[in-house]
Design a protein around this motif. Structure first.
Motif, PDB file in Angstrom:
ATOM      1  N   TYR A  19       3.900  35.132 -28.183  1.00  0.00           N
ATOM      2  CA  TYR A  19       4.676  34.538 -27.101  1.00  0.00           C
ATOM      3  C   TYR A  19       4.431  35.226 -25.761  1.00  0.00           C
ATOM      4  CZ  TYR A  19       6.586  31.643 -30.664  1.00  0.00           C
ATOM      5  OH  TYR A  19       6.688  30.730 -31.693  1.00  0.00           O
ATOM      6  N   GLU A  28       2.337  34.095 -32.653  1.00  0.00           N
ATOM      7  CA  GLU A  28       3.723  34.545 -32.475  1.00  0.00           C
ATOM      8  C   GLU A  28       3.869  35.690 -31.476  1.00  0.00           C
ATOM      9  OE1 GLU A  28       6.785  33.435 -35.702  1.00  0.00           O
ATOM     10  OE2 GLU A  28       5.443  34.887 -36.630  1.00  0.00           O
ATOM     11  N   VAL A  41      11.691  31.127 -28.510  1.00  0.00           N
ATOM     12  CA  VAL A  41      10.422  30.396 -28.628  1.00  0.00           C
ATOM     13  C   VAL A  41      10.470  29.101 -27.816  1.00  0.00           C
ATOM     14  CG1 VAL A  41       9.910  31.427 -30.859  1.00  0.00           C
ATOM     15  CG2 VAL A  41      11.053  29.210 -30.790  1.00  0.00           C
ATOM     16  N   SER A  68       1.602  31.081 -28.959  1.00  0.00           N
ATOM     17  CA  SER A  68       2.389  30.947 -30.183  1.00  0.00           C
ATOM     18  C   SER A  68       1.494  30.885 -31.410  1.00  0.00           C
ATOM     19  CB  SER A  68       3.283  29.707 -30.110  1.00  0.00           C
ATOM     20  OG  SER A  68       2.508  28.543 -29.885  1.00  0.00           O
TER      21      SER A  68
END
Length: 359
Positions: A306, A304, A74, A253
């Motif tokens: 990414y 999430e 991340v 994100s």
């Protein structure tokens, strides 16, 4: 082995004893008061993330090796989102007494696999005690030429809006894990109730809980997207090879809608995206239907993923269409036209930022 038996420096030595620098910009890594880095001809990029147990991750369904991998990825993703190259990383951990040396070795094995994939040096960090579980703070350092850096504020009217990969799968993976966790704890509570009431022989309920098998068949991709996050450095490489420099870029994100609104706000522009163009995997759609959720809402707000969200000049249209795993989903408009989602049946709705907010 209890961490206290090694102490702070003993633990650090054990976890980092065979780490060797891979980048020429790493002059000195772990072992002193500071790491020493040297960047003579490029800009330095720095990003940091804090991950808290119970807020950002749940050790009921993510093991420490995957957590280490995800914690690194991340941060690496943020460097790629600036069109940069990740080079170094520092790792700080707050640990409660329930964690062992072997637990931390598992965490570091995942962390190092992620760093090795993208050539990142672990150059330092800190450890301390915690009374509330595991806390992870990671800083990633990267580099880029001044002219290559891509900010959020560069989108211009008529630019094309693009995303990599597919969206919503990580969120659906989280929903799947949360559902199976709830089923498991239901079984635990039922076993406790029966044991208390004396309706079953002592110990007979334990086997049923031990034998619990979550329903994951056919949904492996969703779990992978949630548990084994991938930073999209491959997309950055493809953009470079195609001669495309994005005008604005972010990693997704907190959800597509939130990230797109950030770009629009900082660039003082509007946007128009099309529901039918948003890339969604088949397993994501099936899981959303199973949970009676709107799949487009999941893709817009789930977070999430990414993946990379970026804008490019309209003149790069043909190049973008030839790029593997990149989808054109809309275009930038005048700020006065607002933020619009065009549905599959050509209705228009105001796009709202409803992504993840930890506060």
């Amino acid at each position: 082995m209890e961490i206290a038996s090694l102490g702070e420096f003993g633990l650090i030595d054990r976890l980092t004893q065979d780490i060797k620098p891979k980048n020429t910009s790493t002059k000195y890594g772990v072992g002193d008061d500071c790491a020493v880095l040297h960047y003579p001809d490029s800009e330095v990029l720095v990003t940091t993330d804090m991950l808290m147990e119970g807020v950002h991750f749940d050790l009921t369904y993510i093991d420490l090796q995957h957590l280490g991998w995800k914690s690194a990825m991340v941060n690496i993703s943020d460097i790629f989102a600036m069109n940069g190259t990740p080079r170094q990383m520092t790792v700080s951990l707050a640990l409660s007494k329930r964690f062992t040396v072997e637990d931390m070795e598992q965490f570091y094995s995942g962390l190092r696999m992620a760093c090795d994939k993208w050539g990142v040096d672990i150059v330092g960090g800190d450890t301390t005690s915690s009374y509330t579980g595991l806390a992870i703070s990671i800083t990633c350092i990267g580099e880029a030429r001044k002219e290559d850096i891509v900010y959020r504020n560069g989108a211009r009217e008529t630019d094309l809006i693009c995303v990599s990969g597919d969206l919503g799968a990580a969120y659906m993976g989280l929903q799947l894990l949360e559902r199976e966790k709830a089923v498991y704890y239901q079984m635990v509570e039922e076993a406790k109730r029966k044991a208390t009431s004396g309706s079953v022989p002592s110990g007979s309920s334990a086997g049923a809980i031990t034998d619990f098998q979550p329903e994951f068949s056919g949904k492996e991709y969703l779990l992978q997207r949630q548990l084994k996050t991938e930073a999209r450095g491959d997309i950055i490489q493809r953009l470079h090879e195609a001669g495309i420099r994005p005008t604005a870029m972010m990693d997704i994100s907190d959800g597509l809608s939130s990230e797109l609104m950030h770009i629009c706000k900082q660039s003082h522009v509007g946007c128009r995206i099309f529901e039918k163009q948003i890339p969604i995997d088949y397993q994501t759609a099936v899981m959303a239907e199973e949970l009676n959720m709107n799949v487009t809402t999941c893709a817009l707000n789930g977070g999430e993923d990414y993946e990379l969200l970026f804008t490019v000049p309209i003149g790069d249209h043909e190049k973008i269409e030839q790029l593997e795993d990149v989808r054109l989903i809309g275009h930038i408009t005048q700020e006065s036209l607002g933020h619009v989602l065009v549905t599959r049946d050509d209705q228009e709705f105001e796009l709202k930022a409803q992504g993840w907010n930890p506060l």
